[in-house]
Design a protein around this motif. Structure first.
Motif, PDB file in Angstrom:
ATOM      1  N   ALA A 105       0.826  -1.204   0.000  1.00 24.95           N
ATOM      2  CA  ALA A 105       0.000   0.000   0.000  1.00 24.95           C
ATOM      3  C   ALA A 105       0.860   1.253   0.000  1.00 24.95           C
ATOM      4  O   ALA A 105       0.551   2.247  -0.673  1.00 24.95           O
ATOM      5  N   PHE A 106       1.963   1.229   0.756  1.00 23.56           N
ATOM      6  CA  PHE A 106       2.852   2.396   0.809  1.00 23.56           C
ATOM      7  C   PHE A 106       3.492   2.645  -0.552  1.00 23.56           C
ATOM      8  O   PHE A 106       3.614   3.794  -0.999  1.00 23.56           O
ATOM      9  N   VAL A 107       3.896   1.579  -1.229  1.00 21.29           N
ATOM     10  CA  VAL A 107       4.510   1.738  -2.556  1.00 21.29           C
ATOM     11  C   VAL A 107       3.502   2.322  -3.535  1.00 21.29           C
ATOM     12  O   VAL A 107       3.810   3.272  -4.291  1.00 21.29           O
ATOM     13  N   LEU A 108       2.277   1.809  -3.531  1.00 17.03           N
ATOM     14  CA  LEU A 108       1.264   2.291  -4.467  1.00 17.03           C
ATOM     15  C   LEU A 108       0.912   3.751  -4.212  1.00 17.03           C
ATOM     16  O   LEU A 108       0.800   4.554  -5.142  1.00 17.03           O
ATOM     17  N   THR A 109       0.721   4.111  -2.945  1.00 18.73           N
ATOM     18  CA  THR A 109       0.343   5.491  -2.639  1.00 18.73           C
ATOM     19  C   THR A 109       1.498   6.458  -2.898  1.00 18.73           C
ATOM     20  O   THR A 109       1.270   7.604  -3.291  1.00 18.73           O
ATOM     21  N   THR A 110       2.734   6.019  -2.689  1.00 16.80           N
ATOM     22  CA  THR A 110       3.882   6.867  -3.008  1.00 16.80           C
ATOM     23  C   THR A 110       3.956   7.131  -4.504  1.00 16.80           C
ATOM     24  O   THR A 110       4.196   8.272  -4.950  1.00 16.80           O
ATOM     25  N   LEU A 111       3.731   6.091  -5.311  1.00 14.22           N
ATOM     26  CA  LEU A 111       3.710   6.276  -6.755  1.00 14.22           C
ATOM     27  C   LEU A 111       2.563   7.193  -7.169  1.00 14.22           C
ATOM     28  O   LEU A 111       2.720   8.059  -8.042  1.00 14.22           O
ATOM     29  N   ALA A 112       1.398   7.005  -6.541  1.00 11.48           N
ATOM     30  CA  ALA A 112       0.246   7.842  -6.883  1.00 11.48           C
ATOM     31  C   ALA A 112       0.478   9.299  -6.526  1.00 11.48           C
ATOM     32  O   ALA A 112      -0.024  10.211  -7.195  1.00 11.48           O
ATOM     33  N   THR A 113       1.228   9.537  -5.471  1.00 10.96           N
ATOM     34  CA  THR A 113       1.530  10.908  -5.063  1.00 10.96           C
ATOM     35  C   THR A 113       2.557  11.549  -5.970  1.00 10.96           C
ATOM     36  O   THR A 113       2.529  12.764  -6.201  1.00 10.96           O
ATOM     37  N   SER A 114       3.458  10.748  -6.522  1.00  8.64           N
ATOM     38  CA  SER A 114       4.595  11.291  -7.270  1.00  8.64           C
ATOM     39  C   SER A 114       4.296  11.502  -8.744  1.00  8.64           C
ATOM     40  O   SER A 114       4.797  12.467  -9.345  1.00  8.64           O
ATOM     41  N   THR A 115       3.483  10.611  -9.344  1.00 12.03           N
ATOM     42  CA  THR A 115       3.295  10.669 -10.801  1.00 12.03           C
ATOM     43  C   THR A 115       1.817  10.517 -11.152  1.00 12.03           C
ATOM     44  O   THR A 115       1.039   9.919 -10.405  1.00 12.03           O
ATOM     45  N   GLN A 116       1.463  11.041 -12.326  1.00 11.52           N
ATOM     46  CA  GLN A 116       0.111  10.882 -12.837  1.00 11.52           C
ATOM     47  C   GLN A 116      -0.171   9.428 -13.194  1.00 11.52           C
ATOM     48  O   GLN A 116      -1.276   8.924 -12.966  1.00 11.52           O
ATOM     49  N   LEU A 117       0.836   8.745 -13.738  1.00 12.59           N
ATOM     50  CA  LEU A 117       0.662   7.325 -14.058  1.00 12.59           C
ATOM     51  C   LEU A 117       0.402   6.514 -12.799  1.00 12.59           C
ATOM     52  O   LEU A 117      -0.419   5.579 -12.802  1.00 12.59           O
ATOM     53  N   GLY A 118       1.070   6.864 -11.700  1.00 10.46           N
ATOM     54  CA  GLY A 118       0.821   6.182 -10.434  1.00 10.46           C
ATOM     55  C   GLY A 118      -0.601   6.406  -9.942  1.00 10.46           C
ATOM     56  O   GLY A 118      -1.224   5.479  -9.405  1.00 10.46           O
ATOM     57  N   ARG A 119      -1.117   7.618 -10.107  1.00 12.19           N
ATOM     58  CA  ARG A 119      -2.507   7.882  -9.706  1.00 12.19           C
ATOM     59  C   ARG A 119      -3.477   7.066 -10.540  1.00 12.19           C
ATOM     60  O   ARG A 119      -4.447   6.507 -10.019  1.00 12.19           O
ATOM     61  N   ASP A 120      -3.225   7.010 -11.846  1.00 13.80           N
ATOM     62  CA  ASP A 120      -4.097   6.207 -12.712  1.00 13.80           C
ATOM     63  C   ASP A 120      -4.031   4.732 -12.336  1.00 13.80           C
ATOM     64  O   ASP A 120      -5.057   4.026 -12.339  1.00 13.80           O
ATOM     65  N   LEU A 121      -2.825   4.262 -12.019  1.00 14.01           N
ATOM     66  CA  LEU A 121      -2.656   2.852 -11.628  1.00 14.01           C
ATOM     67  C   LEU A 121      -3.420   2.553 -10.352  1.00 14.01           C
ATOM     68  O   LEU A 121      -4.134   1.541 -10.253  1.00 14.01           O
TER      69      LEU A 121
END
Length: 288
Positions: A105-121
């Motif tokens: 969960a921490f990895v996913l939310t960090t990616l979502a916070t850092s990049t637009q692709l992470g938010r979409d993922l």
């Protein structure tokens, strides 16, 4: 331009309090009732009394054992060590799945916070998998990992990951822009920005997600053990203990196993999460 009027200062002598007006301390019973653990204990005793009355009226130990019989079976399970052994096995598996779910969960939310692709993922994955019950993945887990702890850990990660990721990301999005700007002004980027700015500010939402993930994982584990039970050499956790005694029609031991599940849940809530909230979000004035 006229000067502002200034009120003259004065002192007023107050008469001393009479004996009737002196504040008296609350009686002992009122002070005890203000303690949360006292009120909760009274509620538990009332529910135990209602259980005892209902069981005696039913007069069928196979369907509903009395509270006294269940307490005796619970005490015997603790004395023999079987309940503690089964609970230890369940908690060991739970801890592995819970920690892996937190990390994912921490990895996913960090990616979502850092990049637009992470938010979409994150949006796509949570929309797909969050509505899916973890226990529904058990047949797939059995095909992939076999009859063992790997299957249990897989469904536990699924039960923890999505509610925690949603709560954490929601908490990150609610962080005030002032704090975000302060972090950027200090040159924080990427992981350091998340750890030093977003995580402390979003901690109430993160703690709530941890509590929800724990509850989901605990009940998923018990349900999974009820389905296929054993994890190693014919030994299973609390769910398998309940399932075995149900097959042997030891209903009092079934209720003792259920009571152990409840007791562990209460202990984790009161000793772990309440302590965590008191030491962080309540101490920092972020939560009442």
């Amino acid at each position: 331009m006229t000067a502002a009027l200034v009120r003259p200062e004065y002192e007023r002598d107050l008469p001393p309090l009479s004996d009737d007006e002196v504040v008296q301390p609350l009686p002992l019973s009122a002070r005890l009732w203000q303690q949360g653990w006292v009120r909760k204990t009274v509620l538990l005793l009332v529910m135990a009394g209602l259980w005892e009355v209902a069981a005696r009226l039913k007069a069928n130990d196979l369907l509903l054992p009395t509270f006294v019989d269940t307490a005796i079976a619970f005490g015997q399970g603790l004395w023999s060590g079987e309940l503690l052994h089964r609970a230890g096995m369940s908690l060991a598996v739970l801890l592995r799945g819970y920690l892996l779910g937190i990390a994912a969960a921490f990895v996913l939310t960090t990616l979502a916070t850092s990049t637009q692709l992470g938010r979409d993922l994150l949006d796509t994955l949570t929309s797909m998998f969050n509505p899916l019950p973890a226990i529904a993945l058990l047949p797939v887990a059995l095909l992939w990992f076999g009859l063992g702890q790997g299957s249990l850990v897989f469904v536990l990660v699924h039960s923890v990951l999505w509610p925690l990721a949603l709560n954490t990301y929601s908490g990150f999005r609610s962080v005030p822009e002032t704090l975000r700007m302060a972090g950027r002004n200090y040159g924080l980027r990427g992981l350091r920005y998340v750890l030093f700015i977003l995580v402390p500010a979003a901690l109430p939402a993160i703690v709530a997600g941890l509590k929800i993930g724990w509850a989901f994982a605990w009940r998923t584990l018990i349900a999974a053990e009820l389905v296929f039970g054993t994890t190693n050499s014919g030994q299973g956790g609390l769910g398998w203990f309940i399932f075995q005694n149900r097959n042997e029609l030891y209903t009092d031991r079934v209720f003792a196993g259920l009571a152990m599940v409840i007791v562990i849940g209460l202990l984790v809530e009161s000793l772990v999460f309440v302590t965590l909230e008191r030491a962080t979000v309540r101490r920092w004035g972020m939560q009442r």
